[in-house]
Design a protein around this motif. Structure first.
Motif, short mmCIF file in Angstrom:
data_model
loop_
_atom_site.label_atom_id
_atom_site.label_comp_id
_atom_site.label_asym_id
_atom_site.label_seq_id
_atom_site.Cartn_x
_atom_site.Cartn_y
_atom_site.Cartn_z
N ARG A 144 0.82 -1.20 0.00
CA ARG A 144 0.00 0.00 0.00
C ARG A 144 0.86 1.26 0.00
O ARG A 144 0.63 2.20 -0.76
CB ARG A 144 -0.93 -0.02 1.22
N ASP A 145 1.88 1.27 0.86
CA ASP A 145 2.74 2.45 0.96
C ASP A 145 3.52 2.68 -0.34
O ASP A 145 3.66 3.82 -0.80
CB ASP A 145 3.70 2.30 2.13
N GLU A 146 3.99 1.59 -0.94
CA GLU A 146 4.74 1.72 -2.20
C GLU A 146 3.83 2.17 -3.34
O GLU A 146 4.28 2.81 -4.29
CB GLU A 146 5.40 0.39 -2.55
N SER A 147 2.56 1.85 -3.23
CA SER A 147 1.60 2.21 -4.28
C SER A 147 1.04 3.61 -4.10
O SER A 147 0.32 4.10 -4.96
CB SER A 147 0.46 1.19 -4.31
N GLY A 148 1.32 4.22 -2.97
CA GLY A 148 0.95 5.61 -2.76
C GLY A 148 -0.45 5.84 -2.23
O GLY A 148 -0.94 6.97 -2.26
N GLY A 149 -1.12 4.80 -1.76
CA GLY A 149 -2.44 5.00 -1.19
C GLY A 149 -3.30 3.77 -1.31
O GLY A 149 -2.93 2.78 -1.93
N GLY A 150 -4.46 3.85 -0.68
CA GLY A 150 -5.38 2.71 -0.66
C GLY A 150 -5.70 2.33 0.77
O GLY A 150 -5.12 2.86 1.73
N ARG A 151 -6.64 1.41 0.92
CA ARG A 151 -7.04 0.95 2.23
C ARG A 151 -6.65 -0.51 2.44
O ARG A 151 -6.51 -1.26 1.47
CB ARG A 151 -8.56 1.10 2.40
N ILE A 152 -6.51 -0.89 3.70
CA ILE A 152 -6.20 -2.27 4.07
C ILE A 152 -7.44 -2.88 4.72
O ILE A 152 -7.98 -2.32 5.69
CB ILE A 152 -5.02 -2.35 5.06
N ALA A 153 -7.88 -4.01 4.19
CA ALA A 153 -8.99 -4.76 4.76
C ALA A 153 -8.44 -6.01 5.44
O ALA A 153 -7.82 -6.85 4.79
CB ALA A 153 -10.00 -5.15 3.68
N GLY A 154 -8.66 -6.10 6.74
CA GLY A 154 -8.22 -7.28 7.48
C GLY A 154 -9.19 -8.43 7.25
O GLY A 154 -10.34 -8.36 7.68
N SER A 155 -8.73 -9.47 6.60
CA SER A 155 -9.60 -10.59 6.24
C SER A 155 -9.75 -11.57 7.40
O SER A 155 -8.76 -12.01 7.99
CB SER A 155 -9.04 -11.34 5.03
N ILE A 156 -11.01 -11.91 7.70
CA ILE A 156 -11.31 -12.99 8.65
C ILE A 156 -12.14 -14.02 7.90
O ILE A 156 -13.30 -13.79 7.57
CB ILE A 156 -12.07 -12.48 9.88
N GLY A 157 -11.54 -15.16 7.62
CA GLY A 157 -12.24 -16.23 6.93
C GLY A 157 -12.99 -17.11 7.91
O GLY A 157 -12.93 -16.94 9.13
N PRO A 158 -13.73 -18.10 7.39
CA PRO A 158 -14.53 -18.98 8.25
C PRO A 158 -13.66 -19.92 9.07
O PRO A 158 -12.58 -20.33 8.64
CB PRO A 158 -15.40 -19.75 7.26
N LEU A 159 -14.12 -20.24 10.25
CA LEU A 159 -13.45 -21.22 11.10
C LEU A 159 -13.67 -22.62 10.55
O LEU A 159 -14.72 -22.92 9.96
CB LEU A 159 -13.97 -21.13 12.53
#
Length: 298
Positions: free
Chosen positions: A90-105
Motif C-alpha cells: 500500500r505504501d509503495e503504491s501511494g495510497g489505498g485501504r487495508i482490509a483485514g480478512s477474517i475467513g470462516p473457522l
C-alpha cells in the motif's frame, strides 16, 4: 454515475500460480511462509490494476488449521507478517485501504462445522484485535450461515473499525446462503448487529444479482466479488481439503467478468472486486470498464 470501491481479486490462487507450488491444506498461508515477499507482490499487482483496497492474506490463518499442521505457535507471527506485506504494498503504491480478512473457522462452505457462538466469537475476536491497529476495515469473508453472521460481527465490531460482511451464496440460488438460510434473514441480522456494508462473495457470478436485489431493500452499502470456479466440488467439502480439487472456469474472460460487475453496479452496488480465480488481469479490466462508463473509483 457512482463512486465505486474497487476491491482486489483472489489472493490464494494467485499466490499458487506465481509460486508454482502444489496446494496444501494451509493454502495461501503455506505460500506466504515459503516465499516471503510474494504476498506483497500480489498486493502491488492489484493496486497497479486499479484496486483501492488490499485484503490481507489472513483468510486461513486460524488456530484450527495451524494446530493440524503443528505450527500454532506461529499464529500471531503469521498475522503480523500478512499485515506487513499489505502495508508495504500500500505504501509503495501511494495510497489505498487495508482490509483485514477474517475467513470462516474450520472450513469454507461448511456451515455445519461452525463452532458454538461463544467459542467462535473468542476466536474471531483474537484476530480482530491483532488487526485493529493496522487495518482500515475488517472484512468478514465467505460467511455461510446466520449463526456465522452473528458471531463474526460480534467479534469484529470489537476492533473499532468498519466491518464489511461478505456472504457466500448457494451456487444454484442466490437468494440463499450455503446453509440454506435466506439472504433476507442474513441481511436483517447484519443490520441489527452493526455491519457497515454487506456483500456477496466466493460464489459464481451468475447468482450475485439475486442477492444484490435483496441487499438493495436494506440500508447498508452493498456489493459483490465472485469466484471463477466451475463449482464447489464434493472433494473440497471433505476433511482438510486442498484447492486442486476445484477447477477454474474456461468460459469467464476478463471482459465477461467486468461486464458482471457493471450489471451489479447498475443494481446499486458500490463495492466490487474478485475472489478466487479472479486475478489482476480481471481487476484491471473491471477498472477500465468502470472508468469508461464514467464511474469514479474511490
Amino acid at each position: 454515475m457512482a463512486q465505486v470501491t474497487l476491491l482486489d481479486g483472489g489472493m490464494g490462487q494467485e499466490l499458487l500460480l506465481r509460486a508454482g507450488d502444489s496446494p496444501t491444506p494451509l493454502w495461501s498461508t503455506q505460500v506466504m511462509m515459503d516465499h516471503p515477499g510474494l504476498v506483497e507482490d500480489v498486493h502491488r499487482a492489484y493496486f497497479e490494476a486499479g484496486a483501492t483496497v488490499a485484503t490481507t492474506n489472513t483468510y486461513a490463518v486460524h488456530h484450527d488449521r495451524l494446530i493440524r499442521a503443528g505450527i500454532d505457535g506461529l499464529f500471531e507471527e503469521l498475522h503480523r507478517a500478512a499485515l506487513g506485506e499489505a502495508l508495504r504494498a500500500r505504501d509503495e503504491s501511494g495510497g489505498g485501504r487495508i482490509a483485514g480478512s477474517i475467513g470462516p473457522l474450520r472450513a469454507s462452505y461448511r456451515p455445519d462445522l461452525h463452532p458454538p457462538h461463544d467459542e467462535a466469537v473468542a476466536l474471531y475476536r483474537e484476530i480482530a484485535q491483532i488487526h485493529a491497529p493496522v487495518v482500515d476495515l475488517i472484512l468478514c469473508e465467505t460467511v455461510a450461515s446466520v449463526a456465522h453472521v452473528r458471531s463474526v460481527l460480534d467479534a469484529a465490531k470489537s476492533a473499532g473499525r468498519p466491518v464489511w460482511l461478505a456472504l457466500t451464496l448457494d451456487d444454484e440460488n442466490g437468494l440463499h446462503l450455503r446453509s440454506g438460510e435466506t439472504v433476507s434473514e442474513a441481511l436483517a441480522v447484519a443490520e441489527a448487529n452493526g455491519a457497515d456494508a454487506i456483500l456477496a462473495n466466493c460464489s459464481v457470478p451468475e447468482v450475485m444479482a439475486a442477492a444484490l436485489d435483496v441487499f438493495a431493500t436494506g440500508e447498508l452499502p452493498f456489493g459483490a466479488y465472485a469466484n471463477g470456479f466451475t463449482h464447489i466440488a464434493s472433494g473440497f467439502l471433505s476433511d482438510a481439503p486442498t484447492v486442486d480439487v476445484l477447477s477454474a472456469r474456461k468460459d469467464l474472460s476478463a471482459v465477461e467478468y467486468a461486464e458482471f460487475t457493471l450489471r451489479w453496479i447498475n443494481q446499486g452496488a458500490t463495492i466490487v472486486g474478485g475472489c478466487c480465480e479472479v486475478g489482476p488481469k480481471q481487476i484491471l479490466e473491471v477498472y477500465r470498464m468502470l472508468v469508461a462508463e464514467g464511474h469514479e473509483i474511490v
